[in-house]
Enzyme design. Structure first.
Site, PDB file in Angstrom:
ATOM      1  N   ALA A 143      -6.707  -4.790   7.399  1.00 45.09           N
ATOM      2  CA  ALA A 143      -7.696  -3.749   7.100  1.00 45.09           C
ATOM      3  C   ALA A 143      -8.928  -4.309   6.393  1.00 45.09           C
ATOM      4  CB  ALA A 143      -7.055  -2.670   6.233  1.00 45.09           C
TER       5      ALA A 143
ATOM      6  N   TRP B 231       0.867  -1.187   0.000  1.00 46.92           N
ATOM      7  CA  TRP B 231       0.000   0.000   0.000  1.00 46.92           C
ATOM      8  C   TRP B 231       0.902   1.235   0.000  1.00 46.92           C
ATOM      9  CZ3 TRP B 231      -1.946   2.877   4.716  1.00 46.92           C
ATOM     10  CH2 TRP B 231      -2.970   3.757   4.384  1.00 46.92           C
TER      11      TRP B 231
ATOM     12  N   LYS C 246     -13.313  -0.538   6.458  1.00 47.75           N
ATOM     13  CA  LYS C 246     -13.930  -1.320   5.376  1.00 47.75           C
ATOM     14  C   LYS C 246     -14.974  -2.285   5.929  1.00 47.75           C
ATOM     15  CE  LYS C 246     -10.100   0.383   3.694  1.00 47.75           C
ATOM     16  NZ  LYS C 246      -9.702   1.252   2.635  1.00 47.75           N
TER      17      LYS C 246
ATOM     18  N   ASP D 286      -0.658  -5.590   9.185  1.00 47.73           N
ATOM     19  CA  ASP D 286      -1.679  -4.600   8.865  1.00 47.73           C
ATOM     20  C   ASP D 286      -2.905  -5.398   8.422  1.00 47.73           C
ATOM     21  OD1 ASP D 286      -3.213  -2.495   8.022  1.00 47.73           O
ATOM     22  OD2 ASP D 286      -1.726  -1.658   6.645  1.00 47.73           O
TER      23      ASP D 286
HETATM   24  C1  LMR Z   1      -6.909   2.138  -0.617  1.00 50.52           C
HETATM   25  O1  LMR Z   1      -5.904   1.414  -0.589  1.00 50.52           O
HETATM   26  O2  LMR Z   1      -7.417   2.540  -1.669  1.00 50.52           O
HETATM   27  C2  LMR Z   1      -7.581   2.511   0.676  1.00 50.52           C
HETATM   28  O3  LMR Z   1      -6.930   1.911   1.748  1.00 50.52           O
HETATM   29  C3  LMR Z   1      -7.772   3.958   0.847  1.00 50.52           C
HETATM   30  C4  LMR Z   1      -6.510   4.716   1.090  1.00 50.52           C
HETATM   31  O4  LMR Z   1      -6.483   5.508   2.037  1.00 50.52           O
HETATM   32  O5  LMR Z   1      -5.546   4.548   0.345  1.00 50.52           O
END
Ligand code: LMR
Length: 394
Positions: free
Chosen positions: A210, A127, A243, A208
């Site tokens: 999520a 991410w 989420k 992590d």
């Molecule tokens: C994403 O990966 O799109 C979500 O977790 C939102 C974000 O804050 O990036």
């Protein structure tokens, strides 16, 4: 002073969000930011959240401060949801944070405080905000191989080889389930092998999580996190309710510091509270309170779990439909990985140039590394996306 400011790099997910908003085309398709959307394109407020909010409005008598780590009942409920009884409660320090990102940020700060020389290993890719925050804090980043562009699965041998280079005290950032951005995940045997490497090197895992409930189910999606937490001396867990409770803007997260040494818990707990105080003082309470009400009430919890399960199944259905449509159009199984990936995202494994052509020629928005938000699709847009993928020659 302000004249010394320089423009900061744009976050690619947020930049794509505004580009989509500004695109005047009526037939554009948003597969960008990770927000769940139903078949009508709406991000619904979950039924149990609405009921809990209504109850809270009726029953809440004060908005006075709660506590630096948030309401302990929230920590207890979330620890149960994520870890069940994998680790005894008296070995876990926990603090509420503003969203999962808040938990990630606090975890990195704790790492910096406890082990200033630690490198944080992140999957390639991960991410983007993981590396952005690490860079901002000046923490050394190392990467481990993760996604195999050929198979669109996990490059497990590469991953293990890279993790073996970690030193004692380094931190390995892992995604508990539903890997973001790839959708490719480890199986239980592979998780066990990762734990063996962690224990052999003395590196500390940070998980992590999520998307619990978006992959294979609430319990199944927590299994890896439980396995790791129960089998290493210490770990950090950053969790998000954005989420799975659909409360994105309420900023509801939790950071856990788990230590098999029960004598460590009080210090971990007070450090988490201290870090909250330095950064924003008291964490937001509204979302955390709703989550606590839902998790502690049998009927609300059952309704929430049922709605979450419907969301999960609808995404699985979209995955399967897209994979079969591509199978039909190409006459090959090249895209069958889409049905095997789990969670909200899949990485197509194609080039930024082709992703740009999908946007320019077809109004289809996905992140430049070819991450698609599967929940952005519906029965109508699946054939359009599949045809576009074939047309641009992915
Ligand atoms: C994403 O990966 O799109 C979500 O977790 C939102 C974000 O804050 O990036």
């Amino acid at each position: 002073m302000f004249e010394h400011l320089t423009p900061q790099p744009a976050d690619k997910i947020l930049a794509l969000m505004s580009a989509f908003r500004e695109d005047p085309r009526g037939n554009k398709i948003d597969l960008g930011v990770g927000v769940y959307k139903d078949a009508t394109g709406l991000t619904p407020i979950m039924r149990a959240i609405k009921t809990a909010e209504h109850r809270l409005w009726e029953q809440q008598t004060t908005k006075a401060y709660v506590g630096l780590a948030g309401d302990p009942a929230y920590g207890d409920a979330m620890i149960k949801l994520i870890l069940a009884d994998a680790v005894a409660r008296d070995k876990i320090g926990a603090a509420a944070t503003p969203g999962g990102t808040g938990a990630v940020r606090q975890a990195f700060e704790l790492i910096q405080m406890a082990s200033p020389k630690a490198r944080v290993f992140v999957s390639n890719p991960t991410w983007p905000n993981h590396t952005a925050i690490l860079g901002y804090l000046g923490i050394e980043i190392a990467t481990y191989r993760y996604f195999d562009n050929e198979t669109c699965g996990v490059d497990f041998d590469g991953m293990i080889e890279d993790l073996k280079t970690a030193r004692k005290g380094d931190v390995i950032l892992l995604h508990g389930c539903c890997h973001n951005p790839t959708g490719a995940n480890l199986n239980p045997v592979e998780w066990q092998a990762v734990i063996d490497v962690l224990n052999a090197t003395g590196a500390i895992p940070m998980i992590d999580i999520a998307y619990q409930g978006f992959g294979d189910g609430l319990e199944q999606d927590a299994a890896a996190t439980r396995l790791v937490a129960a089998n290493v001396p210490e770990c950090l867990i950053a969790a998000s309710c954005s989420k799975n409770f659909g409360i994105y803007r309420e900023r509801t997260g939790l950071l856990m510091a788990v230590s098999q040494d029960a004598g460590q818990q009080a210090l971990n707990q007070s450090t988490l509270a201290y870090l909250n105080r330095q950064n924003y003082s008291f964490p937001p309470d509204h979302g955390a309170r709703l989550v606590t009400m839902i998790l502690n009430d049998d009927a609300l919890r059952a309704d929430w779990a049922a709605e979450l399960e419907a969301v999960r199944l609808s995404m699985l259905d979209l995955r399967q439909s897209l994979a079969s449509e591509l199978q039909r159009l190409t006459g090959s199984d090249r895209f069958s990985f889409l049905a095997q990936h789990r969670g909200m995202f899949s990485r197509l494994g194609t080039t930024p140039e082709l992703v740009e052509r999908l946007r320019a020629e077809h109004g289809i928005y996905m992140i430049g590394d070819s991450r698609m938000n599967i929940a952005g699709l519906n029965a109508e847009t699946i054939p359009i996306l599949a045809q576009a993928i074939v047309d641009v020659g992915v």
